[in-house]
Design a protein around this motif. Sequence first.
Motif, PDB file in Angstrom:
ATOM      1  N   ILE A 223       0.842  -1.196   0.000  1.00 29.83           N
ATOM      2  CA  ILE A 223       0.000   0.000   0.000  1.00 29.83           C
ATOM      3  C   ILE A 223       0.877   1.245   0.000  1.00 29.83           C
ATOM      4  N   ARG A 224       1.959   1.221   0.774  1.00 29.73           N
ATOM      5  CA  ARG A 224       2.875   2.368   0.777  1.00 29.73           C
ATOM      6  C   ARG A 224       3.423   2.614  -0.631  1.00 29.73           C
ATOM      7  N   ALA A 225       3.809   1.541  -1.293  1.00 31.91           N
ATOM      8  CA  ALA A 225       4.370   1.681  -2.640  1.00 31.91           C
ATOM      9  C   ALA A 225       3.325   2.194  -3.621  1.00 31.91           C
ATOM     10  N   GLU A 226       2.087   1.695  -3.515  1.00 28.46           N
ATOM     11  CA  GLU A 226       1.020   2.188  -4.385  1.00 28.46           C
ATOM     12  C   GLU A 226       0.822   3.693  -4.183  1.00 28.46           C
ATOM     13  N   ALA A 227       0.868   4.127  -2.938  1.00 28.13           N
ATOM     14  CA  ALA A 227       0.694   5.546  -2.640  1.00 28.13           C
ATOM     15  C   ALA A 227       1.836   6.376  -3.212  1.00 28.13           C
ATOM     16  N   ILE A 228       3.063   5.872  -3.112  1.00 28.85           N
ATOM     17  CA  ILE A 228       4.217   6.597  -3.642  1.00 28.85           C
ATOM     18  C   ILE A 228       4.114   6.719  -5.156  1.00 28.85           C
ATOM     19  N   VAL A 229       3.684   5.650  -5.825  1.00 26.79           N
ATOM     20  CA  VAL A 229       3.480   5.714  -7.270  1.00 26.79           C
ATOM     21  C   VAL A 229       2.453   6.793  -7.606  1.00 26.79           C
ATOM     22  N   GLY A 230       1.358   6.821  -6.866  1.00 23.07           N
ATOM     23  CA  GLY A 230       0.324   7.823  -7.107  1.00 23.07           C
ATOM     24  C   GLY A 230       0.823   9.239  -6.924  1.00 23.07           C
ATOM     25  N   LEU A 231       1.624   9.453  -5.898  1.00 19.39           N
ATOM     26  CA  LEU A 231       2.194  10.782  -5.670  1.00 19.39           C
ATOM     27  C   LEU A 231       3.205  11.137  -6.755  1.00 19.39           C
ATOM     28  N   ALA A 232       4.013  10.163  -7.155  1.00 19.87           N
ATOM     29  CA  ALA A 232       4.996  10.415  -8.218  1.00 19.87           C
ATOM     30  C   ALA A 232       4.299  10.805  -9.513  1.00 19.87           C
ATOM     31  N   ARG A 233       3.203  10.140  -9.828  1.00 17.87           N
ATOM     32  CA  ARG A 233       2.446  10.465 -11.043  1.00 17.87           C
ATOM     33  C   ARG A 233       1.918  11.895 -11.008  1.00 17.87           C
ATOM     34  N   ARG A 234       1.723  12.419  -9.822  1.00 18.69           N
ATOM     35  CA  ARG A 234       1.198  13.776  -9.671  1.00 18.69           C
ATOM     36  C   ARG A 234       2.287  14.811  -9.448  1.00 18.69           C
ATOM     37  N   GLY A 235       3.536  14.382  -9.578  1.00 20.25           N
ATOM     38  CA  GLY A 235       4.648  15.321  -9.458  1.00 20.25           C
ATOM     39  C   GLY A 235       4.911  15.820  -8.049  1.00 20.25           C
ATOM     40  N   TYR A 236       4.530  15.036  -7.052  1.00 24.41           N
ATOM     41  CA  TYR A 236       4.761  15.436  -5.666  1.00 24.41           C
ATOM     42  C   TYR A 236       6.251  15.572  -5.420  1.00 24.41           C
ATOM     43  N   GLU A 237       6.674  16.732  -4.919  1.00 27.45           N
ATOM     44  CA  GLU A 237       8.097  17.071  -4.856  1.00 27.45           C
ATOM     45  C   GLU A 237       8.903  16.243  -3.857  1.00 27.45           C
ATOM     46  N   GLU A 238       8.238  15.604  -2.903  1.00 29.70           N
ATOM     47  CA  GLU A 238       8.946  14.812  -1.910  1.00 29.70           C
ATOM     48  C   GLU A 238       8.954  13.313  -2.261  1.00 29.70           C
ATOM     49  N   SER A 239       8.538  12.974  -3.471  1.00 27.49           N
ATOM     50  CA  SER A 239       8.420  11.568  -3.853  1.00 27.49           C
ATOM     51  C   SER A 239       9.750  10.825  -3.771  1.00 27.49           C
ATOM     52  N   ALA A 240      10.829  11.469  -4.206  1.00 27.34           N
ATOM     53  CA  ALA A 240      12.139  10.814  -4.187  1.00 27.34           C
ATOM     54  C   ALA A 240      12.548  10.447  -2.762  1.00 27.34           C
ATOM     55  N   LYS A 241      12.251  11.328  -1.800  1.00 22.92           N
ATOM     56  CA  LYS A 241      12.568  11.042  -0.402  1.00 22.92           C
ATOM     57  C   LYS A 241      11.801   9.823   0.104  1.00 22.92           C
TER      58      LYS A 241
END
Length: 244
Positions: A166-184
């Motif tokens: 679930i954490r990974a799914e959420a990170i993918v979703g944030l990355a798709r939206r250009g969330y600036e803290e995704s890399a962290k």
Amino acid sequence: DDRWEYISILHRRGTEEEFALALPLTTSADKLRRILGADILAQLGAGEPSFVQASVAQLVVMLDDSDPDVLASAATALGHRGDASAIPALVELKNHEAEEVRYSVAFGLSCHEDPLAVATLTELTADESDVVRDWATFALGSQSAADSAEIRAALLARTNDADENIRAEAIVGLARRGYEESAKLVLRELSRGIISSLLLEAAEIIADPVLHPPLQLLSNDLSGIEDFELREALDDALAACAPN
């Protein structure tokens, strides 16, 4: 054991004959027959959907059934049919006591950009059930292009979920939206020893050179890995994050 094989044959045929045979099953006194009727109506026509509106109309009626298994089958079938007219009826079941029904509601609402569907998926990302949260997070994060402060907040909350998928799914979703803290967020998971195709998908989307060193170390450690899909995902992530 052959049940789905035969149902798939009916799906591929998808003619008026199959529809006419499935329809009375949905009102049978036998629960298993009602489920069978819903499963047949779910994908009539297979790649060339047939009898969509008529199937959806009957499947929506089935959402008033008293049996959770029938409700789950009908909601799942509506997800396959993908008709937005079913959204209000599906949303009515979002708080059903049965986990399998709430999961099927999340499935049924997938791939819709309708505000009500998106809002309900957002709500279901915080469900008490792991399987419901998992699908709702995937549907919201990867199957929807919708973006808002509420959606980002819901996905960010799931990056602290106890379930690593679930954490990974959420990170993918944030990355798709250009969330600036995704890399962290990806770095945090890698530091925990978490490695999955989903996490590598997020890294590829982010394409930040800061991720290249830990991914290269991971690649060295997994040089003999036999999981082709994971190896391919890692190579893609490395290529995307390579410094210019």
